[in-house]
Design a protein around this motif. Structure first.
Motif, PDB file in Angstrom:
ATOM      1  N   UNK A   1     -52.666 -39.659  36.380  1.00 46.73           N
ATOM      2  CA  UNK A   1     -52.160 -38.465  37.061  1.00 46.73           C
ATOM      3  C   UNK A   1     -51.232 -37.648  36.186  1.00 46.73           C
ATOM      4  N   UNK A   2     -50.364 -38.323  35.450  1.00 47.42           N
ATOM      5  CA  UNK A   2     -49.438 -37.583  34.578  1.00 47.42           C
ATOM      6  C   UNK A   2     -50.188 -36.888  33.446  1.00 47.42           C
ATOM      7  N   UNK A   3     -51.228 -37.530  32.909  1.00 49.25           N
ATOM      8  CA  UNK A   3     -52.038 -36.873  31.869  1.00 49.25           C
ATOM      9  C   UNK A   3     -52.696 -35.611  32.423  1.00 49.25           C
ATOM     10  N   UNK A   4     -53.234 -35.717  33.624  1.00 47.36           N
ATOM     11  CA  UNK A   4     -53.877 -34.554  34.241  1.00 47.36           C
ATOM     12  C   UNK A   4     -52.871 -33.437  34.463  1.00 47.36           C
ATOM     13  N   UNK A   5     -51.668 -33.769  34.910  1.00 45.04           N
ATOM     14  CA  UNK A   5     -50.628 -32.755  35.111  1.00 45.04           C
ATOM     15  C   UNK A   5     -50.157 -32.154  33.788  1.00 45.04           C
TER      16      UNK A   5
ATOM     17  N   UNK B   1     -48.605 -22.960  31.283  1.00 38.74           N
ATOM     18  CA  UNK B   1     -47.294 -22.808  30.656  1.00 38.74           C
ATOM     19  C   UNK B   1     -46.154 -23.110  31.632  1.00 38.74           C
ATOM     20  N   UNK B   2     -46.365 -24.137  32.424  1.00 29.97           N
ATOM     21  CA  UNK B   2     -45.355 -24.612  33.376  1.00 29.97           C
ATOM     22  C   UNK B   2     -44.586 -25.736  32.676  1.00 29.97           C
ATOM     23  N   UNK B   3     -43.656 -25.365  31.791  1.00 31.34           N
ATOM     24  CA  UNK B   3     -42.991 -26.319  30.901  1.00 31.34           C
ATOM     25  C   UNK B   3     -42.123 -27.342  31.616  1.00 31.34           C
ATOM     26  N   UNK B   4     -41.425 -27.005  32.686  1.00 31.63           N
ATOM     27  CA  UNK B   4     -40.681 -28.064  33.398  1.00 31.63           C
ATOM     28  C   UNK B   4     -41.614 -29.163  33.927  1.00 31.63           C
ATOM     29  N   UNK B   5     -42.760 -28.763  34.428  1.00 31.37           N
ATOM     30  CA  UNK B   5     -43.726 -29.737  34.916  1.00 31.37           C
ATOM     31  C   UNK B   5     -44.281 -30.579  33.763  1.00 31.37           C
ATOM     32  N   UNK B   6     -44.541 -29.953  32.626  1.00 32.63           N
ATOM     33  CA  UNK B   6     -45.062 -30.680  31.464  1.00 32.63           C
ATOM     34  C   UNK B   6     -44.047 -31.723  30.999  1.00 32.63           C
ATOM     35  N   UNK B   7     -42.785 -31.319  30.871  1.00 27.51           N
ATOM     36  CA  UNK B   7     -41.746 -32.241  30.404  1.00 27.51           C
ATOM     37  C   UNK B   7     -41.583 -33.404  31.388  1.00 27.51           C
ATOM     38  N   UNK B   8     -41.565 -33.101  32.674  1.00 24.58           N
ATOM     39  CA  UNK B   8     -41.438 -34.148  33.691  1.00 24.58           C
ATOM     40  C   UNK B   8     -42.601 -35.124  33.611  1.00 24.58           C
ATOM     41  N   UNK B   9     -43.788 -34.618  33.420  1.00 23.98           N
ATOM     42  CA  UNK B   9     -44.959 -35.489  33.384  1.00 23.98           C
ATOM     43  C   UNK B   9     -45.109 -36.234  32.067  1.00 23.98           C
ATOM     44  N   UNK B  10     -44.572 -35.716  30.983  1.00 21.16           N
ATOM     45  CA  UNK B  10     -44.520 -36.492  29.747  1.00 21.16           C
ATOM     46  C   UNK B  10     -43.607 -37.707  29.962  1.00 21.16           C
TER      47      UNK B  10
END
Length: 134
Positions: free
Chosen positions: A41-45, A53-62
């Motif tokens: 799920x985190x990879x998909x997000x 370009x939703x960087x807060x979401x990318x950082x959270x999911x990393x």
């Protein structure tokens, strides 16, 4: 191609929500299945968030990905260590009565005490795991 990334994002959301729900309801234990679904799920997000370009979401999911990856590696190393070196199990001590309360009838109580002491210290090896040779 954008439709594929949208489907990926929604699949990740569904996977993570299902994993959280099944653990919260007690349907599964928070083990390797839970962590693997969270990893997916985190990879998909991460993919979906990067394209939007939703960087807060990318950082959270990393971070979510790293937590799940580390948890899976720890579970795997614990499983490998448990298979590699099984610990011996000890037999529980036998319940004994106070010898003063026994009617020995002239029998030698020393032999009975030595049997009890030996049984209380007996070590039973843990059974090995079955190996599928098929």
């Amino acid at each position: 191609m954008e439709l594929l990334w949208e489907i990926t994002g929604w699949a990740g959301a569904a996977a993570m929500l299902c994993a959280y729900m099944t653990v919260s309801m007690g349907w599964i234990k928070p083990g390797s299945t839970f962590q693997a679904v969270n990893l997916f799920g985190s990879c998909a997000f991460i993919i979906n968030g990067t394209l939007h370009q939703a960087w807060p979401s990318v950082v959270t999911n990393v971070a979510w990905f790293l937590i799940s990856a580390v948890a899976l590696m720890r579970m795997r190393s614990r499983t490998e260590a448990a298979v590699a070196e099984p610990e011996p199990m000890t037999a529980p001590a036998l319940a004994t009565m106070d010898p003063a309360g026994w009617d020995t009838g002239g029998w030698d109580t020393g032999a009975r005490d030595s049997i009890t002491d030996t049984a209380a210290q007996m070590v039973i090896p843990r059974p090995s795991q079955a190996v599928n040779c098929a």
